[in-house]
Design an enzyme around this catalytic site. Structure first.
Site, PDB file in Angstrom:
ATOM      1  N   CYS A 257       0.873  -1.174   0.000  1.00  0.00           N
ATOM      2  CA  CYS A 257       0.000   0.000   0.000  1.00  0.00           C
ATOM      3  C   CYS A 257       0.906   1.218   0.000  1.00  0.00           C
ATOM      4  CB  CYS A 257      -0.857   0.045   1.262  1.00  0.00           C
ATOM      5  SG  CYS A 257      -1.857  -1.426   1.497  1.00  0.00           S
TER       6      CYS A 257
ATOM      7  N   ARG B 267       1.417   1.574  -6.005  1.00  0.00           N
ATOM      8  CA  ARG B 267       1.499   0.605  -4.908  1.00  0.00           C
ATOM      9  C   ARG B 267       0.157  -0.054  -4.624  1.00  0.00           C
ATOM     10  NH1 ARG B 267       6.175   1.113  -2.161  1.00  0.00           N
ATOM     11  NH2 ARG B 267       5.295   0.070  -0.345  1.00  0.00           N
TER      12      ARG B 267
ATOM     13  N   TRP C 181      -3.733  -1.591  -1.328  1.00  0.00           N
ATOM     14  CA  TRP C 181      -3.628  -2.828  -2.121  1.00  0.00           C
ATOM     15  C   TRP C 181      -4.138  -3.889  -1.159  1.00  0.00           C
ATOM     16  CZ3 TRP C 181      -2.549  -4.628  -6.849  1.00  0.00           C
ATOM     17  CH2 TRP C 181      -2.014  -5.892  -7.022  1.00  0.00           C
TER      18      TRP C 181
ATOM     19  N   ASN D 160       1.032   0.121   6.000  1.00  0.00           N
ATOM     20  CA  ASN D 160       1.431  -0.676   4.839  1.00  0.00           C
ATOM     21  C   ASN D 160       2.153  -1.889   5.392  1.00  0.00           C
ATOM     22  OD1 ASN D 160       2.493  -1.682   2.425  1.00  0.00           O
ATOM     23  ND2 ASN D 160       4.294  -0.367   2.574  1.00  0.00           N
ATOM     24  N   GLY D 161       1.655  -3.077   5.050  1.00  0.00           N
ATOM     25  CA  GLY D 161       2.308  -4.289   5.539  1.00  0.00           C
ATOM     26  C   GLY D 161       1.253  -5.266   6.039  1.00  0.00           C
TER      27      GLY D 161
ATOM     28  N   GLU E 167      10.757 -19.789 -19.863  1.00  0.00           N
ATOM     29  CA  GLU E 167      10.461 -18.456 -19.345  1.00  0.00           C
ATOM     30  C   GLU E 167      11.461 -17.432 -19.917  1.00  0.00           C
ATOM     31  OE1 GLU E 167       8.136 -16.996 -18.126  1.00  0.00           O
ATOM     32  OE2 GLU E 167       8.892 -15.246 -17.082  1.00  0.00           O
TER      33      GLU E 167
ATOM     34  N   LYS F  88      10.382 -14.177 -22.208  1.00  0.00           N
ATOM     35  CA  LYS F  88      10.738 -12.794 -21.836  1.00  0.00           C
ATOM     36  C   LYS F  88      11.438 -12.104 -22.998  1.00  0.00           C
ATOM     37  CE  LYS F  88       8.800 -12.356 -19.002  1.00  0.00           C
ATOM     38  NZ  LYS F  88       8.020 -12.906 -17.940  1.00  0.00           N
TER      39      LYS F  88
ATOM     40  N   GLU G 120       9.046 -11.328 -25.834  1.00  0.00           N
ATOM     41  CA  GLU G 120       8.011 -10.386 -25.429  1.00  0.00           C
ATOM     42  C   GLU G 120       8.464  -8.924 -25.483  1.00  0.00           C
ATOM     43  OE1 GLU G 120       6.936 -11.326 -21.420  1.00  0.00           O
ATOM     44  OE2 GLU G 120       5.106 -10.136 -21.491  1.00  0.00           O
TER      45      GLU G 120
ATOM     46  N   HIS H 194      16.901 -33.765 -32.375  1.00  0.00           N
ATOM     47  CA  HIS H 194      15.777 -34.345 -33.113  1.00  0.00           C
ATOM     48  C   HIS H 194      15.179 -33.344 -34.094  1.00  0.00           C
ATOM     49  CE1 HIS H 194      16.103 -37.943 -30.759  1.00  0.00           C
ATOM     50  NE2 HIS H 194      16.166 -37.195 -29.662  1.00  0.00           N
TER      51      HIS H 194
ATOM     52  N   LYS I 191      -1.280  -6.077 -19.881  1.00  0.00           N
ATOM     53  CA  LYS I 191      -0.892  -6.668 -18.602  1.00  0.00           C
ATOM     54  C   LYS I 191      -1.876  -7.744 -18.176  1.00  0.00           C
ATOM     55  CE  LYS I 191       1.608  -7.166 -14.993  1.00  0.00           C
ATOM     56  NZ  LYS I 191       2.797  -8.009 -15.246  1.00  0.00           N
TER      57      LYS I 191
HETATM   58  C1  F6R Z   1       4.616 -12.683 -19.629  1.00  0.00           C
HETATM   59  C2  F6R Z   1       3.344 -12.518 -18.960  1.00  0.00           C
HETATM   60  C3  F6R Z   1       2.202 -13.334 -19.402  1.00  0.00           C
HETATM   61  C4  F6R Z   1       1.296 -13.679 -18.217  1.00  0.00           C
HETATM   62  C5  F6R Z   1       0.011 -14.355 -18.694  1.00  0.00           C
HETATM   63  C6  F6R Z   1      -0.850 -14.813 -17.554  1.00  0.00           C
HETATM   64  O1  F6R Z   1       5.599 -11.845 -19.107  1.00  0.00           O
HETATM   65  O2  F6R Z   1       3.227 -11.690 -18.083  1.00  0.00           O
HETATM   66  O3  F6R Z   1       2.607 -14.479 -20.063  1.00  0.00           O
HETATM   67  O4  F6R Z   1       2.008 -14.521 -17.351  1.00  0.00           O
HETATM   68  O5  F6R Z   1      -0.712 -13.467 -19.506  1.00  0.00           O
HETATM   69  O6  F6R Z   1      -1.202 -13.746 -16.740  1.00  0.00           O
HETATM   70  P1  F6R Z   1      -1.690 -13.994 -15.263  1.00  0.00           P
HETATM   71  O7  F6R Z   1      -0.585 -14.584 -14.493  1.00  0.00           O
HETATM   72  O8  F6R Z   1      -2.099 -12.640 -14.791  1.00  0.00           O
HETATM   73  O9  F6R Z   1      -2.860 -14.933 -15.347  1.00  0.00           O
END
Ligand code: F6R
Length: 609
Positions: A2, A27, A74, A100-101, A482, A486, A489, A505, A604
């Site tokens: 928060c 936050r 939050w 906050n915490g 992963e 990244k 992306e 293969h 996001k």
């Molecule tokens: C990659 C990324 C996405 C999310 C995916 C699922 O950096 O952020 O691959 O991991 O869209 O999102 P959540 O975890 O919010 O369900």
């Protein structure tokens, strides 16, 4: 996570506090509220949702005075609502606090205070502190806060004001961040520097276990036992925009660097002090329930799905329950075979990913128990699951997920140990070893971050690559997936992850002179096999960047460059190994001039199927 702000001085308190909160909205923004002291009365205005809702209310219900505190929330304990919004008060309304915490022992304190006749208005852990202050108040707010500090456990940055003390604010810091802004005949306290940068650049950074008394004409700092502390003034030189990112050029880099804290917060209160047990009461499962599980389906998307792959390895190793890791968008249409002994674990940072929610709903319809691992309290996943484990990464702003992934891994390790202990498949001694290694992870992550300059140099050299390969075996392969995601992306460089033994293969045909290959060799048991695969790509001309544990100099004989990472338990190594890969993606994206925090075509939270 928060945001809190406090102010004492001659300015318009609403402008200072609400303006400060606006800079802290990163936050959390589930609700916001302010308390101001004027004419011997504390006036509080709160509103659920974003700060703009609070501002609308304040237009109708203005506040005034020379001392005020504010909060942007939050949600942790209790859903986002007006009642759960801060500031909170005691029964008499003499005190107002923002926090906050997490107060870990809030349930026992709440019971104790209720037995003494205190009436609670919210579901928050914070409100117990307000009542505790009322209960322990001896006429001196500072002394009372020393006493209160001895009763509460957990992480907190607390800011308190009292009707009877119109010329002071008391602030206490344990584990949650807090800074003090120093002005001329005015002073400020906040969770982060941007909140006060408009007014002052001179600050005290409060250390863990310190408290401060703010008056108009000065600030005194103390230990939590009331011993005076002499603080150095830190002069902030960042501009306001980079201050919002904690001085980092992008949120992604800030979030990468927050991982030691995020991992620590996700572990906090969940491992017994003697490192022998996992405390996850929120799971709502008894030993018998865990013993009855005969199969686990992990469902998730993207990065969260990659975390699931590591989770599978941990659960299978410790609890010996077979685990399938399913891509949520595929799972729900695959007519999965489930019974009343199946457990579904849905992993989702946002808690709002449409595919994951749809899979969860389908399973709930079939009567299957669903546990959510999510970073957002009050999200759809948290509300709809039978039980929820929160990852305490704090809001993740950059589209590319970083600290959510490492904290998801931590949550999965905790679950795996808990399941293993309940089922008797994990010996107590081994559990202690794992929990001690988990406890060490924040320091490990801290050390890994020191590899940043080396990664940056590699990223600059390879920023124009067309194709990149990430290889590894076992959970190193899961981390490779992963790393490749990244890189694709945010740098837009094509990347593929391959199980190292699978290259021959087909994919080996793509390895030609100078193609960068990032090879993960973090698993001692698989090291020799992985090495053979590295030799195969080297023979085709690849430029190989190897990742291995400190002390394994053998790798240098084969690869072009090595990044050494602190040695940890092999099963926990993904938490360390992913960080150089996050940094690699970051620095490659920066070198290519991309919009790191908002990569093209992506959002996001993916709320469409
Ligand atoms: C990659 C990324 C996405 C999310 C995916 C699922 O950096 O952020 O691959 O991991 O869209 O999102 P959540 O975890 O919010 O369900």
């Amino acid at each position: 996570m928060c945001g809190i702000v406090g102010y004492i001085g001659p300015r318009n308190v609403k402008d200072v506090v609400v303006g400060g909160l606006a800079k802290l909205e990163y936050r959390g923004y589930d609700s916001a509220g302010v308390a101001a002291l004027a004419d011997g009365n504390i006036r509080i205005v709160k509103a659920v949702g974003r700060l703009s809702n609070l501002e609308e209310k304040l237009a109708e219900m203005p506040i005034s005075g020379h001392i005020a505190i504010g909060h942007t929330r939050w949600a942790t304990h209790g859903k986002p609502s007006d009642e759960n919004a801060h500031p909170h008060q005691d029964c008499s309304g003499r005190f107002a606090i923002v926090h906050n915490g997490i107060v870990e022992n809030y349930l026992s304190l709440r019971e104790e205070l209720m037995a003494l006749g205190h009436e609670f208005r919210s579901e928050t852990d914070t409100e117990v502190v307000a009542h505790l202050i009322e209960e322990m108040y001896n006429g001196d707010l500072f002394e009372t806060m020393i006493a209160v500090g001895k009763r509460i456990r957990g992480a907190y940055a607390l800011v308190v004001m009292a009707k009877d003390h119109p010329d002071e604010i008391v602030a206490v810091r344990r584990a949650s961040p807090m800074i003090i802004g120093l002005g001329e005949k005015e002073n400020f306290v906040a969770s982060d520097i941007p909140a006060i940068l408009e007014y002052t650049r001179d600050i005290y950074v409060m250390e863990d276990g310190e408290m401060a008394v703010l008056r108009r004409d000065g600030v005194e700092c103390f230990t939590m036992d009331g011993e005076p502390v002499k603080k150095d003034v830190y002069h902030v030189t960042w501009d306001a925009v980079s201050a919002e990112r904690g001085g980092y050029p992008h949120f992604m880099l800030k979030e990468i660097h927050e991982q030691p804290r995020a991992v620590r917060d996700t572990l906090r209160g969940r491992v017994s002090d003697d490192l022998s047990r996992v405390e996850l009461p929120e799971l709502g499962l008894q030993d018998e329930d865990i013993q009855a599980i005969d199969r686990i389906h992990i469902v998730a998307c993207g990065t969260s799905w990659h975390a699931g792959l590591v989770g599978k390895a941990a659960i299978e190793a410790f609890a010996r329950i077979p685990v399938n890791v399913e891509i949520a968008s595929e799972y729900r249409y695959s007519d999965p075979i489930v019974t009343d002994r199946t457990l579904v674990i849905a992993i989702t940072q946002s808690g709002e990913t449409a595919d994951t929610l749809a899979a969860m709903r389908e399973m709930k319809k079939r009567g299957v128990r669903v546990v959510a691992i999510t970073n957002v309290v009050g999200s759809s996943a948290a509300r709809e699951a039978d039980s929820t484990i929160i990852t305490w990464a704090g809001p993740e702003i950059a589209v590319a997920s970083t600290k959510a992934y490492t904290t998801q891994l931590v949550a999965l390790y905790l679950l795996a140990v808990r399941f293993g202990l309940s089922r008797g498949t994990l010996a107590e001694e081994k559990a202690r070893e794992v929990l001690a290694a988990l406890d060490d992870l924040p320091q490990v992550v801290e050390q890994v971050l020191d590899t940043a300059p080396q990664i940056e140099s590699f990223a600059k050299r390879y920023k124009d690559a067309h194709d990149t390969f990430f290889i590894g075996r076992g959970i190193d392969y899961a981390v490779s997936l992963e790393g490749a995601l990244k890189l694709k992306e945010i740098s837009y460089i094509h990347a593929e992850a391959y199980a190292a033994g699978e290259l021959k293969h087909g994919t080996l045909a793509l390895i030609t002179d100078g193609v960068p290959v990032i090879a993960l060799a973090m698993q001692p048991e698989l090291y020799e096999k992985t090495l053979s695969n590295i030799v195969e790509v080297k023979a085709r001309g690849a430029f190989v960047l190897g990742l291995t544990w400190v002390g394994n100099e053998d790798l240098e004989k084969t690869v072009d460059e090595v990044i050494y990472l602190p040695k940890t338990m092999p099963l926990l190594a993904p938490v360390a190994a992913v960080i150089p890969l996050q940094l690699l993606a970051y620095y490659a994206a920066v070198a290519r001039g991309n919009d790191v925090d908002k990569p093209r075509n992506l959002a996001k939270s993916v709320t469409v199927e």
